[in-house]
Design an enzyme around this catalytic site. Structure first.
Site, PDB file in Angstrom:
ATOM      1  N   ARG A 111       0.705  -1.373   0.195  1.00 29.37           N
ATOM      2  CA  ARG A 111      -0.116   0.154  -0.010  1.00 29.37           C
ATOM      3  C   ARG A 111       0.823   1.555   0.130  1.00 29.37           C
ATOM      4  O   ARG A 111       0.490   1.846  -0.656  1.00 29.37           O
ATOM      5  CB  ARG A 111      -1.093  -0.123   0.636  1.00 29.37           C
ATOM      6  CG  ARG A 111      -2.079  -1.032   0.840  1.00 29.37           C
ATOM      7  CD  ARG A 111      -2.881  -0.909   2.278  1.00 29.37           C
ATOM      8  NE  ARG A 111      -1.904  -1.136   4.054  1.00 29.37           N
ATOM      9  CZ  ARG A 111      -2.745  -0.808   4.359  1.00 29.37           C
ATOM     10  NH1 ARG A 111      -3.489  -0.208   4.993  1.00 29.37           N
ATOM     11  NH2 ARG A 111      -2.239  -1.378   5.653  1.00 29.37           N
ATOM     12  N   ASN A 163      -6.465  -2.628   1.805  1.00 31.59           N
ATOM     13  CA  ASN A 163      -6.278  -4.016   1.883  1.00 31.59           C
ATOM     14  C   ASN A 163      -8.145  -4.551   2.285  1.00 31.59           C
ATOM     15  O   ASN A 163      -8.701  -4.211   2.590  1.00 31.59           O
ATOM     16  CB  ASN A 163      -5.903  -4.457   3.245  1.00 31.59           C
ATOM     17  CG  ASN A 163      -4.101  -4.115   2.982  1.00 31.59           C
ATOM     18  OD1 ASN A 163      -3.913  -4.150   2.894  1.00 31.59           O
ATOM     19  ND2 ASN A 163      -3.616  -4.371   4.263  1.00 31.59           N
TER      20      ASN A 163
END
Length: 95
Positions: A23, A41
C-alpha cells in the site's frame, strides 16, 4: 444539482500484497503521478485501489501496478476504468 461522475481506475491486486509495504508503494506511485484516490487491504488478502487523474497518469499507474513493492509478489491485476460518484483531492492509505 446533478451528480458528477469522475473517470477513475479501479483495480484489485492479488498475490503477496499484504504485509509487504504494497500500500505504501502504491501511495508513492500515485503521488509521483499526481493521482488522487485511495488504496486499502481487503479481507480476502487482496488490495483494492481507486485512482483518479489524467488519462495519461492513470495509464502509467496501471502499467506500474504489476511490478509491486520490492517485497511483494503480484499475481494478477484486475483493472477497469469506471465512473465513480466521488472526486478525491488527495491519495490516502486506508486500513
Amino acid at each position: 444539482m446533478t451528480d458528477h461522475l469522475t473517470p477513475s481506475l479501479h483495480a484489485t491486486i492479488s498475490g503477496k500484497v499484504q504485509g509487504v509495504y504494497f500500500r505504501a508503494w502504491v501511495y508513492d506511485q500515485a503521488a509521483s503521478l499526481g493521482l488522487v484516490g485511495w488504496v486499502r487491504n481487503l479481507a480476502d488478502g487482496k488490495v483494492e485501489v481507486l485512482a483518479q487523474g489524467t488519462p495519461e497518469a492513470l495509464a502509467a499507474f496501471k502499467e506500474r501496478l504489476p511490478q509491486g513493492s520490492p517485497l511483494s509478489r503480484v499475481d494478477t491485476v484486475a483493472a477497469a476504468m469506471i465512473e465513480y460518484d466521488n472526486a478525491y483531492t488527495a491519495f490516502a492509505i486506508r486500513s
